[in-house]
Scaffold this motif. Structure first.
Motif, mmCIF file in Angstrom:
data_model
loop_
_atom_site.group_PDB
_atom_site.id
_atom_site.type_symbol
_atom_site.label_atom_id
_atom_site.label_comp_id
_atom_site.label_asym_id
_atom_site.label_seq_id
_atom_site.Cartn_x
_atom_site.Cartn_y
_atom_site.Cartn_z
ATOM 1 N N PHE A 139 0.813 -1.215 0.000
ATOM 2 C CA PHE A 139 0.000 0.000 0.000
ATOM 3 C C PHE A 139 0.845 1.263 0.000
ATOM 4 O O PHE A 139 0.294 2.366 -0.054
ATOM 5 N N ALA A 140 2.162 1.119 0.040
ATOM 6 C CA ALA A 140 3.043 2.274 -0.135
ATOM 7 C C ALA A 140 3.197 2.638 -1.603
ATOM 8 O O ALA A 140 3.705 3.707 -1.933
ATOM 9 N N PHE A 141 2.764 1.743 -2.501
ATOM 10 C CA PHE A 141 2.680 2.064 -3.921
ATOM 11 C C PHE A 141 1.412 2.887 -4.157
ATOM 12 O O PHE A 141 0.384 2.652 -3.514
ATOM 13 N N ALA A 142 1.469 3.780 -5.099
ATOM 14 C CA ALA A 142 0.278 4.554 -5.446
ATOM 15 C C ALA A 142 -0.776 3.673 -6.118
ATOM 16 O O ALA A 142 -1.967 3.973 -6.057
ATOM 17 N N TYR A 169 2.042 11.198 -3.487
ATOM 18 C CA TYR A 169 1.493 10.112 -2.673
ATOM 19 C C TYR A 169 0.913 10.657 -1.370
ATOM 20 O O TYR A 169 -0.232 10.345 -1.011
ATOM 21 N N TYR A 170 1.688 11.454 -0.651
ATOM 22 C CA TYR A 170 1.223 11.959 0.643
ATOM 23 C C TYR A 170 0.036 12.912 0.504
ATOM 24 O O TYR A 170 -0.797 13.002 1.414
ATOM 25 N N ARG A 171 -0.076 13.585 -0.607
ATOM 26 C CA ARG A 171 -1.174 14.528 -0.801
ATOM 27 C C ARG A 171 -2.465 13.854 -1.247
ATOM 28 O O ARG A 171 -3.550 14.294 -0.865
ATOM 29 N N HIS A 172 -2.334 12.777 -2.045
ATOM 30 C CA HIS A 172 -3.526 12.216 -2.684
ATOM 31 C C HIS A 172 -3.874 10.799 -2.252
ATOM 32 O O HIS A 172 -5.010 10.365 -2.476
ATOM 33 N N GLU A 173 -2.940 10.074 -1.671
ATOM 34 C CA GLU A 173 -3.181 8.661 -1.353
ATOM 35 C C GLU A 173 -3.315 8.439 0.155
ATOM 36 O O GLU A 173 -2.654 7.585 0.739
ATOM 37 N N TRP A 174 -4.198 9.194 0.783
ATOM 38 C CA TRP A 174 -4.363 9.081 2.233
ATOM 39 C C TRP A 174 -4.888 7.707 2.651
ATOM 40 O O TRP A 174 -4.492 7.178 3.687
ATOM 41 N N ARG A 175 -5.786 7.139 1.843
ATOM 42 C CA ARG A 175 -6.325 5.821 2.185
ATOM 43 C C ARG A 175 -5.220 4.771 2.159
ATOM 44 O O ARG A 175 -5.105 3.957 3.084
#
Length: 319
Positions: A60-63, A202-208
């Motif tokens: 889940f660290a991948f976008a 990633y940090y801005r858009h992939e909060w889930r």
């Protein structure tokens, strides 16, 4: 850096020798004699679950979901084995993880994922240490000499992970690349800028996905507490889940603080000796616990290196 690590390894070995001399071999051997071979087999099994949880944390660290779970699992096993046996410390293993999944994802995706996974596993470790600290505070039998170091380690870990996350969010990766270009260390800043953009996106858009990565890594640390409980059971040391959690939380924090020491040799054993002494198991039992962990670690290093060889062979055949 290699020379520094060699010196630290020697000093860690000397610390371990001093601990064994001070405690004596008989209390250690007395505890180890309680361990049957089939119990050692059981002791080795929880690490497979810990690796599975951490693999999901990395996934889940991948976008986006790119590599199959089992390839990520194998890459993590191999990378962690390399982390323990290479002289360059954690760098060798982390690079290997990205290299082993190159058939499914590009380096532009895998390298940021390794950095993000390292961030989320460290945040999860801090949360796990906080849980251990709370349990230690509530456990009246625990000496204040144990609580105070845990508190300072927690503060240090929060500051470290805050700084690490801040570097990724503030664009310092791209600025560092441009600075290297100014000093002539590199002629192209494209890769640094691409990495910087991938991290910040990633940090801005992939909060889930960030939350899931953090949750699975925290699950890995909690399974680690159960792993400690299994070893305590095998050594016939009566302990609660809370006690095992405190021991594992302190040990994980010491491993984080002494990451430059190869395999954390010496500091890890010292932490276990202190924790077991605080719980009145005796420092000898703490060292025996450490030696069982080291033996289990050796088993998984062999497995990890075998997986590395198999994955390299499979990749060569595919090419």
């Amino acid at each position: 850096m290699r020379a520094v690590k060699t010196v630290l390894f020697v000093l860690g070995g000397a610390l371990l020798a001093v601990l064994v001399y001070y405690v004596g071999t008989e209390p250690i051997l007395e505890t180890l004699r309680r361990l049957a071979w089939w119990q050692f087999v059981l002791v080795c099994l929880p690490y497979a679950l810990i690796t599975a949880a951490d693999t999901l944390g990395w996934r889940f660290a991948f976008a986006r979901d790119r590599a199959p779970f089992w390839r990520l699992y194998g890459a993590r096993l191999a990378g962690e084995a390399l982390n323990l046996v290479t002289a360059v410390g954690a760098i060798g293993g982390e690079v290997a993880k990205a290299w082993l999944v190159r058939r499914d994802v590009t380096y532009e995706e895998s390298v940021p994922s390794v950095i993000i996974a390292k961030t989320t596993i460290t945040i999860a470790q801090a949360l796990f240490l906080l849980l251990g600290l709370v349990l230690a505070w509530l456990t009246l039998s625990v000496s204040a000499d144990l609580v105070a170091p845990m508190l300072w380690l927690f503060v240090a870990e929060v500051l470290a992970v805050g700084g690490f996350l801040g570097v990724q969010l503030s664009g310092l990766v791209a600025r560092g690349g441009r600075l290297l270009k100014v000093f002539g260390a590199t002629a192209n800043t494209t890769y640094a800028e691409t990495l910087d953009r991938a991290l910040r996106d990633y940090y801005r858009h992939e909060w889930r996905r960030f939350g899931l990565s953090l949750a699975f890594h925290l699950a890995g640390w909690l399974i680690g507490a159960l792993d400690a409980l299994v070893i305590l059971w095998a050594l016939e040391l009566s302990a609660s889940v809370a006690t095992a959690t405190i021991i594992e939380a302190l040990g994980s924090a010491v491993r984080f603080a002494t990451f430059l020491v190869p395999a954390n040799l010496g500091p890890s054993e010292a932490a276990n000796a202190a924790a077991f002494d605080a719980f009145r198991f005796g420092a000898g039992a703490g060292l025996a616990f450490s030696f069982v962990r080291r033996a289990r670690q050796a088993v998984w290093i062999v497995i990890g290196l075998a997986v590395l060889g198999a994955m390299r062979w499979s990749a060569a055949r595919a090419q």
